[in-house]
Structure formats: C-alpha cells, structure tokens
Design a protein around this motif. Structure first.
Motif, PDB file in Angstrom:
ATOM      1  N   MET A 658       0.808  -1.213   0.000  1.00 37.49           N
ATOM      2  CA  MET A 658       0.000   0.000   0.000  1.00 37.49           C
ATOM      3  C   MET A 658       0.850   1.277   0.000  1.00 37.49           C
ATOM      4  O   MET A 658       0.512   2.249  -0.692  1.00 37.49           O
ATOM      5  CB  MET A 658      -0.947  -0.005   1.208  1.00 37.49           C
ATOM      6  CG  MET A 658      -0.284  -0.054   2.559  1.00 37.49           C
ATOM      7  SD  MET A 658      -1.495  -0.284   3.880  1.00 37.49           S
ATOM      8  CE  MET A 658      -0.435  -0.114   5.328  1.00 37.49           C
ATOM      9  N   GLU A 659       1.946   1.285   0.762  1.00 33.43           N
ATOM     10  CA  GLU A 659       2.780   2.495   0.810  1.00 33.43           C
ATOM     11  C   GLU A 659       3.373   2.805  -0.558  1.00 33.43           C
ATOM     12  O   GLU A 659       3.345   3.943  -1.033  1.00 33.43           O
ATOM     13  CB  GLU A 659       3.893   2.318   1.848  1.00 33.43           C
ATOM     14  CG  GLU A 659       3.428   2.136   3.277  1.00 33.43           C
ATOM     15  CD  GLU A 659       3.085   3.447   3.940  1.00 33.43           C
ATOM     16  OE1 GLU A 659       3.243   4.486   3.287  1.00 33.43           O
ATOM     17  OE2 GLU A 659       2.653   3.420   5.115  1.00 33.43           O
ATOM     18  N   THR A 660       3.919   1.770  -1.212  1.00 36.13           N
ATOM     19  CA  THR A 660       4.511   1.947  -2.540  1.00 36.13           C
ATOM     20  C   THR A 660       3.450   2.363  -3.546  1.00 36.13           C
ATOM     21  O   THR A 660       3.698   3.199  -4.425  1.00 36.13           O
ATOM     22  CB  THR A 660       5.187   0.640  -2.983  1.00 36.13           C
ATOM     23  OG1 THR A 660       6.126   0.231  -1.994  1.00 36.13           O
ATOM     24  CG2 THR A 660       5.896   0.821  -4.305  1.00 36.13           C
ATOM     25  N   ALA A 661       2.253   1.776  -3.417  1.00 35.79           N
ATOM     26  CA  ALA A 661       1.170   2.102  -4.343  1.00 35.79           C
ATOM     27  C   ALA A 661       0.807   3.577  -4.275  1.00 35.79           C
ATOM     28  O   ALA A 661       0.577   4.230  -5.302  1.00 35.79           O
ATOM     29  CB  ALA A 661      -0.039   1.234  -4.033  1.00 35.79           C
ATOM     30  N   LEU A 662       0.714   4.120  -3.068  1.00 39.82           N
ATOM     31  CA  LEU A 662       0.382   5.535  -2.924  1.00 39.82           C
ATOM     32  C   LEU A 662       1.486   6.412  -3.507  1.00 39.82           C
ATOM     33  O   LEU A 662       1.221   7.403  -4.192  1.00 39.82           O
ATOM     34  CB  LEU A 662       0.160   5.865  -1.446  1.00 39.82           C
ATOM     35  CG  LEU A 662      -0.276   7.303  -1.132  1.00 39.82           C
ATOM     36  CD1 LEU A 662      -1.615   7.601  -1.798  1.00 39.82           C
ATOM     37  CD2 LEU A 662      -0.373   7.516   0.371  1.00 39.82           C
TER      38      LEU A 662
END
Length: 900
Positions: A658-662
């Motif tokens: 999720m962090e990388t996606a954002l």
C-alpha cells in the motif's frame, strides 16, 4: 507540598521546641512590617530569622545565639555587571558596608533605589527598571544570575523587649540545644543549602586569571577503581576524571590530566611545580604542606572499612594488620591503633589484600568503594567486608603552593559549587558497572545462593533411594503443574492441550481406530468490548471462564479443555461428525454458558468461536488457525477454511504494497454522478477510489478499504483523493468550464485525528477554491463512539470548522440509527444521504415507507439538502420522487468511472 512544612528554619525551630517544651504554631506573613505588627500585638510570640539591622524595629530584642549566617547577593541581568548600575535594596534588610569595596573591585558605580518589599523590588527588576538588586542569599543551591556576594548577616530570634521571661527561656533552650547538637547549623546547611551546589561566583580578578592561564595541569594519586583507572581505550576513566571534566566545564578552561605511573611521580611533579593542582589530595594540611600543596575544602569522603578473612571475628581477632607505610591513613590511624609488632608492611594496597587473603595478617583497611575491585583484581575471594567504616578521610583539590593565590580561591569556590549528590551518583555508577564474571566472583558476591546449590546437590546425592524417588516425583509434579497450568485461572493451558491431544491422536493411529467422528480445535474468546466488559469485575469474568470450562469438560463432544494464550479465551479439543455439527455444538455452548452469574441475574457476555478441523499432526498450526477464524468471525461461529487463509494472505499483500502504491500513483479517483430525480440533470459528483495495483491487479474498494480502516492507512488515501479532487476542480475553474460540486468520502478516523482541520484547510487553500464546490462526506457510523464518550463538543467544532473553511458537510448512510437526535440538534449539516437499505426495505414495506418519508421530511425541515444513494430500479426512483426526495445517485443512471 501542601500541609507538609520543611526547610532549614522550620527544622531548627522544631528541634528548639523540644528543648523548651513548646509546640510552635506557624503564622504566615508576607512583609517584615507585618511580622513586627503581629509581634507587637501579641499575635505571635517569637519572630525567627529577622534579617538585617533588628534595631530598625521598635520594642524588640534578639537571642544570644545565631540561627544561621547568610551573605547578601547582588543579582544582575544574566549575572553581568555594567559600569553604571541602578541597584535595588531594602534598607531594613541589612547594612551594606562592603558594597563600595565590591564596586571598586568590579569597576562599577551605582545608585541605590530603596524598596519596602522584595516583591516590589523584584517586579521592578523584571521590568528592567533596575540593573540589579541586593537581597539575602537564602537558597544558594537555587540561585542564578548572582554577580557577587558579600557582608554575611546573622539571623537570630526576636521577641518583644517586655517578654524577658520568654527571651531567657529561648536563650536557655538554644544553649542546651547547641550543647547537645553543636553541629546543627552545619548539618542543616549541608541538608538544605549545599545539596545541589552553591552558585559559582567569580570576581573580576579571578575571571581575568582564568583567561590568562588558558590551561590548567593536574595529576591523580588514586589510580584504583572506581576513582581513576585506564580503560581499554588507554584513556583515564572513573569518578575523578569525571570530576575534572565538570570543573573544566564550569570554569570554561582546559584542564590537562598528566598521566603518571606512580604516586611518587605525582608527588615529584607537585613538589617541582610542574602541575597546578592534584585532583585527589587528602584534606590534611600538614601532609599537603610537605608536598608543596594547599588543600581546598573537601568534595568527597573516603570511608575506610576493615577487610578480614571469612569467619574472622571482627572484635577479637584484629591482631595483625597489613598496611602500606607510605599511605597517609596508615600513619594517621593504623600506627596509633596497632603497635609496631602487630603490623606487616606491604608495598601497596593490592599486596595487603593478598597477605590477608593468604592468612599472613588478620585485617587490612581500605576505602569501601575500592574493596570490590581490589578483591577481584587480586583474586582475594576469601575476604569479607564489615558493614560499618572505622574511620574516614576527605578528598580535596591540592593546589601547588607556588601558584597564583587566585587559583586556590577559584577552586574552593568550584568545590563549593559542585553538586555532591552527582559525585555520589558517579561513585555508585562506577561501583554498579558490570564486572568480569567468574565462578569465584559468583561465589563471593552470592555466597548464600552458591551454598544453597551445593547443599542441594549434596542432599540429593546423600539421600536414600526412596527419598530421592519421592522428591523427584514431587518436583516433577510441581514442574508439570507449572508447565501445563494457566496460573491466571488455575486451568490447563494450551501446552497441556497439545500434549494430551497428541497422545489421543497417536493412540488412534497405533490402534487403527476407525470412527465416523472427526477431531476439531474450537477456540472460544470474549469479544474485546471495553465499554461493556469494564462494567464487570475481573474476578467475576475469571469465574465465568472457569465455570464455562467446567461445563464444557462435562460434554461428550469435548475431549480436552484449556485456556487460550490470550486473556479471556478457551481452546478445546473436540470431536464431531462434520463441520456443521461442530459449529452447531459450539454455537449451543456460547448460548448456554456465555454469561456471568450475579446474585440476582445473568449478564450475557459476547463470545465468538473459531473452528479448525484436525488434519495432520501440526497442532500448533491448527490451534493458530482456529484462533484466526475466531478473530475473523463477524458472526458467533466461523470455521477455518482455505478461503479465510487466502483472505489473510491477501491482506498481508495489501499491507505490504500500500505504501509503494500511494507513492507510485496507483490509486485512482473514479466519479459517479448525482442527478435531479425529476429532470435527470447531473447536479454533482461523488468520488470513489480504485486501486490499479501492479502486483494485485485492479481492486475495488471493498477489497482494500476495510483493511485500510483497520490499519489507519485510509487517512493517507483520503488526503490523496481529496487533493486529486481539488486539483481537478482547480483545472475546471482555470478552463472556465462548468463546475459541479464533488463529494469526497472521509474516514471516521479523521474525527479523532490530530491536526485534521489544519491539513484539509491547507489543501483547500492551496488550490484557492470557492466555497461549496467540495463536499466532505462522513458516514453516520462515525458518530456512535463519539456519542458514547460525550464528545459532542469536539464533533460540533470539527464540522463547524470544515464549513468555515468552505467545505459542505454531508452525512452519508443516514438512517442506520447511529446519529442521535440530540447530536442532530447541535451540529450543522448541509446534506443528508439516505442509506440505500431504507430504500430497499421501503419498496416492500409500508411501515418502512412511512419511516423513509419521515426522514425526508425531517431533513427538509432542518434545511438540509436530501439525497438518496443506491438507486438501482425505476420503482425505487418513483418511490423517492413521490415521497419528496429531490436528488439521487445509483447504478440506474450512472456507474462510477474515471474521468475521460
């Protein structure tokens, strides 16, 4: 603190009370004039600690003895002296005979400004109407910005002149007290005034000396732990080097430690004037004078204790003493105490330890702090130390007699400035530092434990065979009980369940046991609901768990019952025909046993159960799967399945990406139109988030948003989507295109987030948007916990602040019942969106239709814009129009999609 008096004067008076057979009552006063008035009126009998010239008061006389003597202080801004100074003073405080001399030495002229109270003078000083002020130094360990001290004043007790009987009684009592306690003033001074250190106040000449000197050289006599020793880095460590560093920091001058190899070399350096001072000089003027030193006042006391062989009687057997003749305490204490024939001489203190350890002498004397290190260094583990010291020496700084006299005065002031508690803490810190570990060290420091181990081994070896077997069985039973019992509830634990279940499974395998029944692990756990559970006493809940365990053990389908690894849970090894059968049995147990029995009633506790079928031998994994099912259960019972494991794996993947996606922009804003129910014209949009994941593919919100709600990441996603919408609206404005309001969902977590208002305001202002084109939607479920915790003022403040910024506020999913009428009355809402569940129910239920109609009417009467979401059929749309709803949203006319 309130109701508890303490301090120098209070303790002095309480001691004095015992000698006069008095009981003092303390009357508070704020001014000396007020004190005098109360003394003259008879409201008080004695006035303690009158400063200054007591003769300025009429009809009073003072006692013979002094309570204490305190200097006057000159306080200036930042402790600095300027050439021309306005100085505040209280004339009745004290005469100032030395002030002209101080002014001449420090090079300033002054004008005295008289005040009647200290508070007025201090206020004038704070307002910079004065350059300084003069007052008694009553709390030297708390003083700051003191530029100079002078004119020590005597403080005595005052009584009225006509109270001759009281004056005589006071003088007699004080005289008797000083006979019994001649050191009372020094003791109180050390207790209340010196702790923490006196302020370091150097005069102009002393400061000039330090500037000219630039570097001071010192050496150290005591090269023993904990005072000074070389570490692995070949640098000198210990209490005294720390002290030297403190002196260096206080005086703002470099101090170089000359590393000597022996006390003789140190003596030679000081005698030749090659160093400025010795850091650990014994405070003995005769001894110091022989080595061209003058000691300062002491900063540390060395307590010498007798060290003897173990078992040697302290009183009777001190016949032969080991001593080093060159040490000062040998000459001052041992020579007068022990005749020459009772002395054995050694080259140094280390050799004294070896001599006594080997039986060559009965006793030696050493500083208490050095003893543990000496014993370890010399392997003298046959020695023990007395608890009380026999004599002591004091350490001071020894200044070379040929040095500038200002140095001795500076170092004396510095010693007085040192915080003695920090020095003692430094000694204790060195003593408590980790030591080299060995068997001898263990036996020496923990003799009772070591002896207990040896005795236990000897007892086991020497005991009879039957006794050993009996002892072993008893110990085994105790160990078994500790290992397999949960002490919180006195029930078997999961370790016991695994062991016993493994036995059952192994027996069935070895005997080819064939049965239609399957084995299951069932994990029961109380739902973690603090608002509910905290109403009941922990003991009651523990009793309920034990009662449930006893009842489960009596059931045929339950083979083993144990506590779970977490509080308030049970884990059971069970048997049943099928998954459906075990689920029914577990559900029945929850309904039958899940309550607390009080005196007059039953209180039901919410319990969930997770089930996993036993397949294979990895019971640890199976128990873990049952707990996973219990944690994931939304209903009362859930069976572990491959789907559940896949969901957990998916959740882990979501959180991992999720962090990388954002950061990589994988989250997308999709929009669904809101329309007028009569004209079908688009009147606004609602934005939804989609995740086009490079790792997980395209994901709808129901796949990832519940996970984000649990771990809090939804806050970051919300801010991202809000900024995307603001950016879009800004671009439409710049293009002069038609603008429709856009609704942006906000997580319930924002209502408890710090700085939420500041963040959304920053985003809104960044894009310079007009009011009303962004709507923030909060689900009605957001208000459940807030109401329960009486945070109505907080939620009202947040919603009002959002509207003030320029946002419209919408309550989404309205009608679920979480929003109380009380809160609805207090908060300002621009729009309500009726929950789709009410529409679905209203199509087939006339009663629900009436409820829906009432909600629409309520919203309009409260001047709220009323919309309904989730419209999927023409029948639903017609129903809403007939009930007076004006706006709608749903798949009937529009699905969510990205902007083209």
């Amino acid at each position: 603190r309130a109701g508890h008096l303490r301090g120098y004067g209070y303790e002095y008076m309480e001691f004095l009370a015992r000698y006069g057979d008095w009981k003092f009552e303390y009357i508070p006063c704020t001014k000396w004039q007020e004190c005098n008035e109360k003394l003259q009126s008879g409201l008080i009998d004695v006035l303690p600690a009158m400063p200054g010239d007591y003769r300025t008061l009429q009809n009073v006389t003072r006692t013979d003895h002094v309570i204490g003597r305190y200097p006057m202080k000159l306080v200036t801004h930042d402790g600095k002296i300027i050439s021309q100074m306005r100085i505040g003073t209280i004339p009745s405080n004290a005469p100032l005979p030395s002030l002209p001399k101080v002014a001449a030495n420090e090079g300033f002229s002054y004008e005295l400004v008289n005040f009647s109270t200290f508070y007025d003078m201090e206020e004038a000083f704070q307002h910079r109407e004065l350059d300084g002020y003069i007052s008694p130094m009553l709390e030297p360990n708390k003083e700051i910005n003191v530029a100079s001290i002078f004119d020590r004043q005597s403080y005595r007790l005052l009584v009225r002149t006509d109270r001759t009987d009281l004056l005589a009684a006071m003088n007699i009592a004080m005289d008797e007290m000083l006979m019994d306690q001649p050191n009372i003033r020094n003791r109180l001074n050390d207790k209340y005034l010196r702790t923490g250190g006196f302020p370091l106040i150097l005069n102009h000449q002393e400061k000039e000396y330090l500037v000219q000197k630039k570097v001071l050289k010192t050496a150290i006599f005591l090269k023993n732990k904990p005072y000074a020793y070389k570490g692995a880095d070949n640098k000198i460590h210990g209490v005294i080097p720390r002290l030297i560093q403190q002196i260096s920091d206080d005086l703002n001058i470099e101090i170089e430690i000359i590393d000597t190899t022996s006390p003789e070399e140190t003596k030679q350096l000081i005698k030749n004037g090659q160093i400025d001072f010795v850091a650990d000089c014994i405070c003995d003027f005769s001894w110091a004078n022989d080595m061209n030193m003058v000691p300062t006042q002491a900063y540390l006391q060395l307590d010498y204790v007798p060290v003897t062989r173990r078992g040697n009687n302290v009183e009777d057997n001190f016949k032969i003493v080991a001593c080093a003749p060159d040490l000062l305490y040998t000459k001052n204490f041992i020579f007068p105490t022990y005749p020459s024939e009772n002395r054995i001489y050694a080259e140094n203190l280390q050799d004294c330890f070896k001599i006594v350890n080997e039986g060559g002498a009965d006793v030696l004397y050493a500083p208490r702090s050095e003893v543990p290190y000496m014993i370890e260094e010399t392997n003298s583990y046959n020695l023990e130390v007395a608890s009380e010291s026999d004599f002591s020496d004091e350490l001071s700084l020894g200044v070379y007699t040929g040095s500038d006299s200002r140095l001795w005065r500076i170092l004396n002031k510095e010693v007085n400035h040192l915080d003695t508690s920090k020095i003692h803490n430094s000694v204790n810190g060195e003593i408590n530092a980790p030591s080299h570990f060995s068997l001898q060290w263990l036996i020496y420091h923990y003799p009772l434990r070591a002896m207990a181990i040896f005795l236990l081994i000897a007892a086991i070896i020497a005991a009879a065979s039957w006794y050993r077997i009996r002892l072993r069985r008893r110990h085994t039973s105790q160990i078994h009980h500790l290992a397999y019992t949960d002490s919180r509830y006195n029930l078997p634990n999961v370790l016991y369940l695994r062991k016993e279940a493994q036995k059952i499974l192994q027996q069935e395998t070895e005997s080819d046991f064939d049965s239609d029944l399957n084995h299951y692990i069932v994990h029961f756990a109380t739902v973690d609901n603090n608002e509910r559970h905290l109403k009941y006493d922990q003991i009651l809940r523990s009793e309920q768990l034990k009662s449930m365990a006893e009842k489960l053990k009596s059931q045929d389908w339950v083979e083993i019952v144990s506590t779970g690894e977490e509080i308030g849970s049970l884990t059971c090894f069970c048997k049943a025909e099928s998954n459906a059968a075990i689920s029914k049995l577990a559900l029945g147990a929850i309904h039958e046993y899940g309550y607390i029995v009080t005196k007059d009633s039953r209180i039901w506790i919410q319990i969930k159960a997770g089930i996993c079928r036993v397949e294979g031998n990895d019971l640890t994994q199976i128990i873990g799967n049952a707990k996973i099912a219990c944690d994931a259960a939304t209903e009362e019972v859930l069976t572990f399945s491959t789907k559940l494991q896949e969901d957990l794996n998916f959740e882990e993947q979501v959180e991992a990406n999720m962090e990388t996606a954002l950061k990589d922009g994988e989250f997308q804003a999709w929009y669904q139109s809101e329309y007028d129910l009569k004209t079908h014209n688009v009147v606004g949009l609602e934005v939804f988030v989609r995740w086009q994941s490079s790792k997980l593919g395209f994901l709808l919100p129901n796949k990832f948003m519940p996970i984000f709600e649990r771990n809090g990441f939804i806050i970051s996603v919300d801010y991202f989507i809000l900024e995307e919408v603001c950016k879009f609206q800004r671009s439409r404005l710049d293009e002069k295109a038609q603008i429709k309001p856009i609704s942006v969902n906000q997580s319930n977590l924002h209502l408890t987030e710090e700085h939420y208002i500041e963040k959304v305001k920053s985003i809104f202002k960044k894009y310079k948007l007009p009011r009303g084109i962004i709507k923030l939607e909060f689900s009605e479920t957001a208000f459940e916990d807030l109401i329960q915790h009486k945070q109505i003022e907080r939620i009202t403040g947040i919603l009002n602040a959002l509207q003030k910024i320029g946002f419209s506020v919408t309550i989404d999913n309205f009608g679920k019942g979480y929003l109380s009428y009380n809160l609805l009355n207090q908060i300002s809402i621009d729009e309500m969106k009726i929950d789709r569940g009410l529409i679905d129910s209203s199509v087939s239920s006339s009663r629900m239709k009436e409820i829906l109609s009432s909600i629409i009417t309520l919203g309009k009467k409260l001047k709220m814009r009323v919309a309904c979401e989730g419209i999927e059929s023409q029948e639903q749309e017609e129903l809403l129009k007939n009930l007076g709803c004006e706006y709608g949203q749903g798949f009937l006319h529009s699905e969510s999609a990205p902007l083209s």
